[in-house]
Design an enzyme around this catalytic site. Sequence first.
Site, PDB file in Angstrom:
ATOM      1  NE  ARG A 166      41.676 112.231  45.127  1.00 29.45           N
ATOM      2  CZ  ARG A 166      41.081 113.011  44.658  1.00 29.45           C
ATOM      3  NH1 ARG A 166      39.665 112.987  45.441  1.00 29.45           N
ATOM      4  NH2 ARG A 166      41.406 114.122  44.027  1.00 29.45           N
ATOM      5  CE1 TYR A 171      41.576 126.402  43.976  1.00 34.19           C
ATOM      6  CE2 TYR A 171      43.556 127.394  43.286  1.00 34.19           C
ATOM      7  CZ  TYR A 171      42.781 126.391  43.487  1.00 34.19           C
ATOM      8  OH  TYR A 171      42.745 125.538  42.140  1.00 34.19           O
ATOM      9  NE  ARG A 222      42.075 112.135  50.953  1.00 31.64           N
ATOM     10  CZ  ARG A 222      41.011 112.535  51.452  1.00 31.64           C
ATOM     11  NH1 ARG A 222      40.521 112.051  52.445  1.00 31.64           N
ATOM     12  NH2 ARG A 222      40.429 113.322  50.712  1.00 31.64           N
ATOM     13  NE  ARG A 253      47.342 117.591  43.229  1.00 33.27           N
ATOM     14  CZ  ARG A 253      46.208 117.905  42.920  1.00 33.27           C
ATOM     15  NH1 ARG A 253      45.542 116.806  42.238  1.00 33.27           N
ATOM     16  NH2 ARG A 253      45.681 119.020  43.192  1.00 33.27           N
ATOM     17  CG  ASP A 288      46.568 121.588  48.494  1.00 28.42           C
ATOM     18  OD1 ASP A 288      46.486 120.594  47.604  1.00 28.42           O
ATOM     19  OD2 ASP A 288      46.193 122.757  48.608  1.00 28.42           O
TER      20      ASP A 288
HETATM   21  O1  CP3 Z   1      52.570 116.476  43.455  1.00 31.27           O
HETATM   22  C1  CP3 Z   1      52.503 116.069  44.364  1.00 31.27           C
HETATM   23  O2  CP3 Z   1      52.396 114.665  44.550  1.00 31.27           O
HETATM   24  C2  CP3 Z   1      52.657 116.701  46.018  1.00 31.27           C
HETATM   25  C3  CP3 Z   1      51.343 116.879  46.468  1.00 31.27           C
HETATM   26  C4  CP3 Z   1      50.469 118.129  45.682  1.00 31.27           C
HETATM   27  C5  CP3 Z   1      49.049 118.339  46.066  1.00 31.27           C
HETATM   28  N1  CP3 Z   1      48.680 119.341  45.363  1.00 31.27           N
HETATM   29  C6  CP3 Z   1      48.305 117.120  46.874  1.00 31.27           C
HETATM   30  C7  CP3 Z   1      46.839 116.984  46.427  1.00 31.27           C
HETATM   31  C8  CP3 Z   1      50.596 119.426  45.384  1.00 31.27           C
HETATM   32  C9  CP3 Z   1      51.992 120.153  44.723  1.00 31.27           C
HETATM   33  C10 CP3 Z   1      49.701 120.065  44.838  1.00 31.27           C
HETATM   34  C11 CP3 Z   1      49.362 121.642  44.449  1.00 31.27           C
HETATM   35  C12 CP3 Z   1      48.092 122.154  44.323  1.00 31.27           C
HETATM   36  N2  CP3 Z   1      46.812 121.978  44.980  1.00 31.27           N
HETATM   37  C13 CP3 Z   1      47.833 122.903  43.268  1.00 31.27           C
HETATM   38  C14 CP3 Z   1      48.927 123.563  42.185  1.00 31.27           C
HETATM   39  C15 CP3 Z   1      49.361 122.484  41.260  1.00 31.27           C
HETATM   40  C16 CP3 Z   1      48.081 121.775  40.292  1.00 31.27           C
HETATM   41  O3  CP3 Z   1      47.661 120.729  40.431  1.00 31.27           O
HETATM   42  O4  CP3 Z   1      47.656 122.689  39.560  1.00 31.27           O
HETATM   43  C17 CP3 Z   1      46.600 123.272  43.378  1.00 31.27           C
HETATM   44  C18 CP3 Z   1      45.908 124.265  42.480  1.00 31.27           C
HETATM   45  C19 CP3 Z   1      45.952 122.857  44.522  1.00 31.27           C
HETATM   46  C20 CP3 Z   1      44.781 122.980  45.097  1.00 31.27           C
HETATM   47  C21 CP3 Z   1      43.985 121.672  45.274  1.00 31.27           C
HETATM   48  N3  CP3 Z   1      44.350 120.540  46.171  1.00 31.27           N
HETATM   49  C22 CP3 Z   1      42.713 121.172  44.585  1.00 31.27           C
HETATM   50  C23 CP3 Z   1      42.143 122.122  43.538  1.00 31.27           C
HETATM   51  C24 CP3 Z   1      42.606 120.148  44.896  1.00 31.27           C
HETATM   52  C25 CP3 Z   1      41.489 119.326  44.522  1.00 31.27           C
HETATM   53  C26 CP3 Z   1      41.395 118.228  43.638  1.00 31.27           C
HETATM   54  C27 CP3 Z   1      40.700 117.011  43.616  1.00 31.27           C
HETATM   55  O5  CP3 Z   1      41.236 116.036  42.802  1.00 31.27           O
HETATM   56  O6  CP3 Z   1      39.837 117.037  44.436  1.00 31.27           O
HETATM   57  C28 CP3 Z   1      43.419 119.831  46.110  1.00 31.27           C
HETATM   58  C29 CP3 Z   1      43.392 118.375  46.686  1.00 31.27           C
HETATM   59  C30 CP3 Z   1      44.673 117.689  46.563  1.00 31.27           C
HETATM   60  N4  CP3 Z   1      45.911 118.061  46.544  1.00 31.27           N
HETATM   61  C31 CP3 Z   1      44.790 116.230  46.669  1.00 31.27           C
HETATM   62  C32 CP3 Z   1      46.022 115.768  46.289  1.00 31.27           C
HETATM   63  C33 CP3 Z   1      46.641 114.413  46.280  1.00 31.27           C
HETATM   64  C34 CP3 Z   1      43.672 115.477  46.380  1.00 31.27           C
HETATM   65  C35 CP3 Z   1      42.912 114.953  47.786  1.00 31.27           C
HETATM   66  C36 CP3 Z   1      42.655 113.608  48.167  1.00 31.27           C
HETATM   67  O7  CP3 Z   1      43.204 112.797  48.267  1.00 31.27           O
HETATM   68  O8  CP3 Z   1      41.253 113.714  48.367  1.00 31.27           O
END
Ligand code: CP3
Length: 343
Positions: free
Chosen positions: A28, A150, A37, A24, A74
């Site tokens: 944000r 999910y 974004r 990640r 994602d």
């Molecule tokens: O690592 C990176 O920089 C690459 C991008 C990446 C994202 N999600 C961007 C993202 C990666 C590798 C993921 C993987 C991901 N997504 C996982 C597995 C890894 C982990 O973190 O456990 C999971 C479970 C998800 C599912 C997911 N996507 C959730 C639960 C959420 C919401 C979390 C939140 O903070 O609201 C997301 C959204 C998401 N994926 C964001 C980002 C940067 C936040 C979205 C935003 O900008 O509003």
Amino acid sequence: MKEKPLLSALQGQRQKRPPVWLMRQAGRYLPEYRRVREKAGGFLDLCYTPALAAEVTLQPVERFGLDGAILFSDILVIPDALGQEVWFVEGEGPKLSPIRTARDLAGLSPTWCGQRLEPVYEAVGLVAGQLPEGVTFLGFAGAPWTVATYMLEGGSSRDFETAKRVMYTDPAFFGGLVDLLVEGTVDHLCNQISAGVDAVQLFDTWAGVLPQSAFRRWVVEPARRIVEGVKARYPDCPVIGFPRGVGVGYIEYAKATGVDGLSLDVSVPLDWARTELQSLVTVQGNLDPQLLLIGGNGLIEETDRILEELSGGPFIFNLGHGVIKETPPEHVAALVERVHGAW
Ligand code: CP3
């Protein structure tokens, strides 16, 4: 061509200066991400707009001089591409129209995958063309168990009640879903590799909530099949596994799946990782993201401890889970400087 230290580490070669990237690392906590974004609209719109997805992928690499870039996307693009409805609610996280019946499952099709995900592969191509020399480009996907939670729960969950009920009581249905995900994930990873990533990571964020028999059947075996599928087409492309929270199960996962690297969660003891895991594969990890958020001496001391324990073998510095969104970017800069200055 300049050598890529992170890729070399994944090929089993110890690096004098440990390479570093962060799960990640785009997101944000970066003001430049928040600006893009806003321009993109929704989160999935950002994932599916190649120029913008490429831009945010490169932001942390340019700002901090990281050794790896991870594609901005994602794990939920797979259910989205399979035809399940996926949307993100601000402050609540992901929502999906849950899969409940054999009919719902039959309505999902991996043949739709390619088209919906075309912009993702286009983003990969754009990043590959702009990546600074020496930086390793990582693709990724979610592992079947985590993605299935999910899909079945309709979003994030605390106890995985629905997903576990389906898994325990209807293994034929659950197995059908996992088969579909294995197939779609192999395609998705191979498409990223063909578009330009150097290595891939498989995220099994919720692997640690399963007992041994379910861990074997629904975490280890699908990961083994995915590694096999990817290696059949790209034998030289390294695969990193992240079965978060599985404790001693990391050993079985490393031995049975054929991964080249293991991403360690925060709970994995460093001396144990060195003797039991690093002898098998490249290890990656495992700083507590909370320490990165807090900063200061605690961050530096723990960083030094990890470096001391693990940089004697094939090793990639990373966090034990993703960057927390309140993390000050200056703390990330301090961390990268410490790792790069270490040896
Ligand atoms: O690592 C990176 O920089 C690459 C991008 C990446 C994202 N999600 C961007 C993202 C990666 C590798 C993921 C993987 C991901 N997504 C996982 C597995 C890894 C982990 O973190 O456990 C999971 C479970 C998800 C599912 C997911 N996507 C959730 C639960 C959420 C919401 C979390 C939140 O903070 O609201 C997301 C959204 C998401 N994926 C964001 C980002 C940067 C936040 C979205 C935003 O900008 O509003």
